[in-house]
Write a protein that holds these residues in place. Structure first.
Motif, PDB file in Angstrom:
ATOM      1  N   GLU A 136      43.837  -4.364 -19.406  1.00 30.75           N
ATOM      2  CA  GLU A 136      43.534  -3.534 -20.570  1.00 30.75           C
ATOM      3  C   GLU A 136      42.235  -3.998 -21.206  1.00 30.75           C
ATOM      4  N   LEU A 137      41.264  -3.091 -21.297  1.00 32.80           N
ATOM      5  CA  LEU A 137      39.946  -3.417 -21.828  1.00 32.80           C
ATOM      6  C   LEU A 137      39.727  -2.647 -23.129  1.00 32.80           C
ATOM      7  N   VAL A 138      40.150  -3.229 -24.223  1.00 32.35           N
ATOM      8  CA  VAL A 138      39.996  -2.590 -25.529  1.00 32.35           C
ATOM      9  C   VAL A 138      38.520  -2.570 -25.910  1.00 32.35           C
ATOM     10  N   GLY A 139      38.068  -1.414 -26.378  1.00 35.60           N
ATOM     11  CA  GLY A 139      36.681  -1.273 -26.784  1.00 35.60           C
ATOM     12  C   GLY A 139      35.741  -0.864 -25.662  1.00 35.60           C
ATOM     13  N   VAL A 140      36.264  -0.675 -24.457  1.00 36.75           N
ATOM     14  CA  VAL A 140      35.441  -0.280 -23.310  1.00 36.75           C
ATOM     15  C   VAL A 140      35.651   1.195 -23.023  1.00 36.75           C
ATOM     16  N   ASP A 141      34.564   1.940 -22.971  1.00 39.43           N
ATOM     17  CA  ASP A 141      34.632   3.374 -22.681  1.00 39.43           C
ATOM     18  C   ASP A 141      34.962   3.589 -21.207  1.00 39.43           C
ATOM     19  N   GLU A 224      33.763  -6.843 -25.003  1.00 37.46           N
ATOM     20  CA  GLU A 224      33.616  -7.599 -26.249  1.00 37.46           C
ATOM     21  C   GLU A 224      34.922  -8.272 -26.666  1.00 37.46           C
ATOM     22  N   GLN A 225      36.049  -7.597 -26.452  1.00 41.96           N
ATOM     23  CA  GLN A 225      37.335  -8.140 -26.861  1.00 41.96           C
ATOM     24  C   GLN A 225      38.062  -8.757 -25.659  1.00 41.96           C
TER      25      GLN A 225
END
Length: 255
Positions: A136-141, A224-225
């Motif tokens: 899970e890549l939060v903040g990634v489009d 980033e997160q």
């Protein structure tokens, strides 16, 4: 639980009762407990064995150890629904009773999901040929993730670095990645790309963070997160479909 005790080997130093039953166990590390290291889990599991009164077998010799075999533990910080171990018992026990007793003796987040009687030849570790991960890549489009994935898959070699016991080493993270795709996107306010990855087990083992390092180096992916990686499956690899199977299926069917 029925009793079926054997006789210790009198010729061994500090003789122990023999193993009369082997149980294979699937367990999970969830939530904050994903930060539990393999060593920490091993200590917690041995305490749970004692609390639950499981008739665990011990090795003979001057420093007896409980007969517990761990197979391909996940990296510290990764959540998992597919960790496996095997225990040897000195009495025949009901697998479901053992599962319930061990689960009750472990903290929430370290959960015993299934226990089956070992059947057939070969070790449990030999069946663990590949893993499927969700990252899970939060903040990634999703568009940025898809572009990086395409670049990674198009490369013949993707070299990454990892610090090990013998210092910094460089190895290829591409060859053992059998599938990599952007599977879904969060519907919340912040973008979130979720990667599905199937990785063949090899030496050195490729981890989810190695895949992310490769996506960054060859695809320019910026995260980033802190990513959250979860192992959803681990088992035999179907060479034709690339799917990861259930390592306990044969034992379950035999039972």
């Amino acid at each position: 639980m029925s009793t079926l005790e054997g006789t210790p080997n009198p010729e061994a130093p500090n003789p122990q009762l023999p193993i009369v039953q082997k149980l294979r166990i699937r367990y999970a590390k969830r939530g904050r407990l994903r930060f539990t290291s393999h060593r920490d889990f091993a200590r917690a599991f041995e305490r749970a064995v004692r609390r639950a009164g499981v008739p665990i077998a011990f090795s003979s010799g001057y420093s007896p150890h409980p007969k517990i075999s761990y197979a391909n533990a996940s990296p510290t910080g990764a959540a998992t629904e597919a960790e496996y171990l095997e225990i040897g018992l000195t009495q025949e026990c009901d697998p479901e009773a053992v599962r319930a007793d061990l689960d009750a003796s472990l903290p929430p987040g370290l959960d015993i999901l299934e226990t089956v009687v070992a059947a057939g030849q070969g070790s449990l570790a030999d069946r663990l040929q590949a893993s499927e991960w969700s990252i899970e890549l939060v903040g990634v489009d999703v568009a940025a993730a898809s572009s990086a994935v395409a670049a990674f898959l198009a490369a013949d070699v993707v070299e990454v670095e990892r610090m090990g016991k013998r210092g910094l080493r460089t190895f290829d993270a591409r060859a053992d990645v059998l599938a990599l795709e952007v599977r879904s996107v969060s519907t919340g306010q912040e973008p979130c790309a979720i990667l599905r990855v199937v990785i063949r087990h090899d030496t050195p083992s490729v981890r989810p963070d190695d895949v992310l390092a490769g996506l960054r180096s060859c695809g320019g992916l910026q995260v980033e997160q802190t990513p959250v990686a979860t192992r959803s499956a681990q088992g035999p690899l179907d060479q034709n479909t690339g799917m990861v199977g259930d390592p306990l299926a044969f034992d379950r069917d035999a039972s």
